[in-house]
Design an enzyme around this catalytic site. Structure first.
Site, mmCIF file in Angstrom:
data_model
loop_
_atom_site.group_PDB
_atom_site.id
_atom_site.type_symbol
_atom_site.label_atom_id
_atom_site.label_comp_id
_atom_site.label_asym_id
_atom_site.label_seq_id
_atom_site.Cartn_x
_atom_site.Cartn_y
_atom_site.Cartn_z
ATOM 1 N N LYS A 172 66.152 112.837 -25.749
ATOM 2 C CA LYS A 172 67.636 112.024 -26.473
ATOM 3 C C LYS A 172 68.182 113.176 -26.911
ATOM 4 O O LYS A 172 67.686 113.935 -28.004
ATOM 5 C CB LYS A 172 66.864 110.906 -27.344
ATOM 6 C CG LYS A 172 68.351 110.285 -28.079
ATOM 7 C CD LYS A 172 68.994 109.602 -27.267
ATOM 8 C CE LYS A 172 70.258 109.055 -27.873
ATOM 9 N NZ LYS A 172 70.075 107.718 -28.929
ATOM 10 N N HIS B 233 65.089 101.107 -31.885
ATOM 11 C CA HIS B 233 64.635 101.832 -32.807
ATOM 12 C C HIS B 233 63.391 101.035 -33.658
ATOM 13 O O HIS B 233 63.844 100.032 -33.882
ATOM 14 C CB HIS B 233 65.782 102.192 -33.947
ATOM 15 C CG HIS B 233 66.797 102.995 -33.204
ATOM 16 N ND1 HIS B 233 66.887 104.407 -33.285
ATOM 17 C CD2 HIS B 233 67.776 102.688 -32.384
ATOM 18 C CE1 HIS B 233 67.920 104.726 -32.550
ATOM 19 N NE2 HIS B 233 68.425 103.689 -32.065
ATOM 20 N N HIS C 125 73.744 110.187 -26.635
ATOM 21 C CA HIS C 125 74.391 109.320 -27.708
ATOM 22 C C HIS C 125 75.769 110.192 -27.546
ATOM 23 O O HIS C 125 76.144 111.144 -27.862
ATOM 24 C CB HIS C 125 73.910 109.758 -29.230
ATOM 25 C CG HIS C 125 74.936 109.039 -29.975
ATOM 26 N ND1 HIS C 125 74.418 107.942 -30.793
ATOM 27 C CD2 HIS C 125 76.210 108.931 -30.630
ATOM 28 C CE1 HIS C 125 75.415 107.373 -31.597
ATOM 29 N NE2 HIS C 125 76.492 108.098 -31.177
ATOM 30 N N HIS D 94 66.386 101.046 -25.035
ATOM 31 C CA HIS D 94 66.736 101.860 -25.976
ATOM 32 C C HIS D 94 66.572 100.843 -27.392
ATOM 33 O O HIS D 94 67.203 99.913 -27.771
ATOM 34 C CB HIS D 94 68.318 101.777 -25.854
ATOM 35 C CG HIS D 94 68.930 102.830 -27.204
ATOM 36 N ND1 HIS D 94 69.831 103.624 -26.833
ATOM 37 C CD2 HIS D 94 68.786 102.755 -28.350
ATOM 38 C CE1 HIS D 94 70.152 104.237 -27.960
ATOM 39 N NE2 HIS D 94 69.561 103.825 -28.807
ATOM 40 N N ASP E 142 69.492 98.973 -28.490
ATOM 41 C CA ASP E 142 69.899 99.712 -29.761
ATOM 42 C C ASP E 142 69.629 99.078 -31.117
ATOM 43 O O ASP E 142 70.201 99.277 -32.085
ATOM 44 C CB ASP E 142 71.347 100.215 -29.720
ATOM 45 C CG ASP E 142 71.519 101.496 -30.657
ATOM 46 O OD1 ASP E 142 70.574 102.116 -31.008
ATOM 47 O OD2 ASP E 142 72.973 101.754 -31.037
ATOM 48 N N HIS F 62 74.156 103.141 -24.792
ATOM 49 C CA HIS F 62 75.181 102.211 -25.737
ATOM 50 C C HIS F 62 76.588 102.335 -25.431
ATOM 51 O O HIS F 62 77.258 102.667 -26.310
ATOM 52 C CB HIS F 62 74.781 101.983 -27.304
ATOM 53 C CG HIS F 62 74.592 103.347 -27.979
ATOM 54 N ND1 HIS F 62 75.322 104.465 -27.691
ATOM 55 C CD2 HIS F 62 73.447 103.806 -28.601
ATOM 56 C CE1 HIS F 62 74.773 105.276 -28.544
ATOM 57 N NE2 HIS F 62 73.698 105.204 -29.028
HETATM 58 O O1 DOR Z 1 74.061 102.115 -34.848
HETATM 59 C C1 DOR Z 1 73.557 103.045 -34.721
HETATM 60 N N1 DOR Z 1 71.989 102.862 -35.476
HETATM 61 N N2 DOR Z 1 73.597 103.558 -33.633
HETATM 62 C C2 DOR Z 1 72.768 104.804 -33.674
HETATM 63 O O2 DOR Z 1 73.005 105.743 -32.680
HETATM 64 C C3 DOR Z 1 71.303 105.099 -34.428
HETATM 65 C C4 DOR Z 1 70.910 103.739 -34.910
HETATM 66 C C5 DOR Z 1 70.065 104.005 -35.929
HETATM 67 O O3 DOR Z 1 68.999 104.858 -35.860
HETATM 68 O O4 DOR Z 1 70.151 103.315 -37.091
HETATM 69 ZN ZN ZN Z 2 70.105 104.069 -30.966
#
Ligand code: DOR
Ligand code: ZN
Length: 344
Positions: free
Chosen positions: A99, A15, A136, A13, A247, A174
């Protein structure tokens, strides 16, 4: 134990964002992990297999020379996702899952699913083709307290979903509460969860006592210490239902230190060391390899990695800040603090 060697870990997981951000995020993550599930909440989101393949190429262009990195792709569930997209995922080389963000739950979730019952036709195909649904897990109603939103999702959405689709592969992403951990423990092998380093190392006191600390703000929000303890127990238990998902979610310093600060902790550069710190704190460092390197690959039906990495118990100071985008900064998780593990 002062050194530990483990199969290369994967991050199930993460980004990475897009465009200029990839210059920072891809090398940071690729130096830590062999594979990563690359979350699709871009602007606009990654909604089809074709878009996911194109995004993967943009990521690959930033992998440093000599580093092996295999981005695993995910598409973003909307009210309009076509059931046929599921078969395309099942046939695809690089795309592994869908997702689901409840609309409005977190960063770039506005195009998310407005009511899960509207997409049951797609979920039926996911169960049939065994394509994992990544969740989520928070409800979004204004009247539900932010600290209760995960439990309410488990009770009101996930539990009925699994009654309807008992063979569906699900990753509750998460997780942050004992409620979610216990729910996952009670299900069959088709239900798993990822756990972040921040939810193992910190609790809501770290976020709120002595002043608001925006760099600990993520969603789902850090919970009370008793939940942190349960997460540590299950993560270090050797149960294959729980595996690594950072995450890691970059936001610039300005976007975090703001009257309306963004949610997300950037842990990519030192993620495996942060997990080692958490496991070692409960004297379970020998359980790190299963959590970080075996269980996620097994769940996704992908081969385990073959190369190894070595971690040594040696102080490491996490940088105060890192360069991000054009002239901006990013503050990594636990910036300026010393942890006891370092990747060799
Ligand atoms: O804290 C977070 N940031 N939780 C999420 O679900 C998305 C993520 C983000 O993309 O910044
Ligand atoms: Zn995330």
């Amino acid at each position: 134990m002062n050194t530990i060697t483990l199969l290369q870990p994967d991050d199930w997981h993460a980004h990475l964002r897009d465009g200029l951000a990839l210059k920072r995020t891809v090398p940071d993550l690729a130096q830590q992990f062999s594979r990563a599930i690359c979350m699709p909440n871009l602007v606009p989101p990654v909604k089809t297999v074709d878009e996911a393949n194109a995004y993967r190429e943009r990521i690959m262009a930033h992998v440093p020379e000599g580093v092996d990195f295999d981005p695993r792709m995910v598409i973003y569930f909307t009210d309009n996702t076509a059931p046929d997209e599921v078969r395309k995922i099942a046939d695809s080389e690089y795309v592994n899952a869908i997702k689901l963000y409840p609309a409005g739950a977190t960063t770039n979730s506005d195009s998310g699913v407005s009511d899960i019952r509207k997409v049951y036709a797609v979920i039926e195909q996911m169960e049939k083709h065994q394509v994992p649904l990544l969740l989520h897990g928070e409800v979004t109603h204004n009247h539900i307290d932010i600290f209760d939103r995960e439990k309410r999702f488990v009770d009101d959405i996930l539990s009925p979903l699994l009654q309807q689709f008992p063979e569906l592969k699900v990753v509750l992403e998460h997780i942050t509460t004992s409620d979610a951990a216990h729910f996952v423990l009670e299900q069959d092998r088709n239900v798993a969860a990822t756990i972040t380093p921040q939810h193992l190392l910190f609790n809501r006191n770290d976020l709120l006592v002595g002043g608001v600390k925006p760099h600990f703000y993520c969603l789902p929000i850090l919970k009370r210490q008793t939940h942190q303890q349960t997460l540590l127990e299950v993560a270090t238990s050797g149960n294959p239902k729980f595996f690594l998902g950072t995450d890691s979610a970059p936001h610039s310093k300005n976007a975090k230190e703001n009257a309306c600060g963004c949610a997300g902790c950037y842990s990519a550069p030192t993620a495996i060391e942060l997990y080692a710190q958490a496991f070692d704190q409960v004297s379970r460092i020998e359980r790190l390899e299963g959590f970080a390197s075996h269980f996620g690959a097994d769940f996704y039906g992908l081969p385990r990695n073959t190369k190894t990495i070595t971690l040594v118990k040696e102080d490491q100071v996490i940088p105060e800040s890192l360069d991000y985008l054009d002239g901006e900064k990013i503050i990594p998780l636990y910036a300026g603090n010393t942890i006891q593990w370092r990747k060799m």
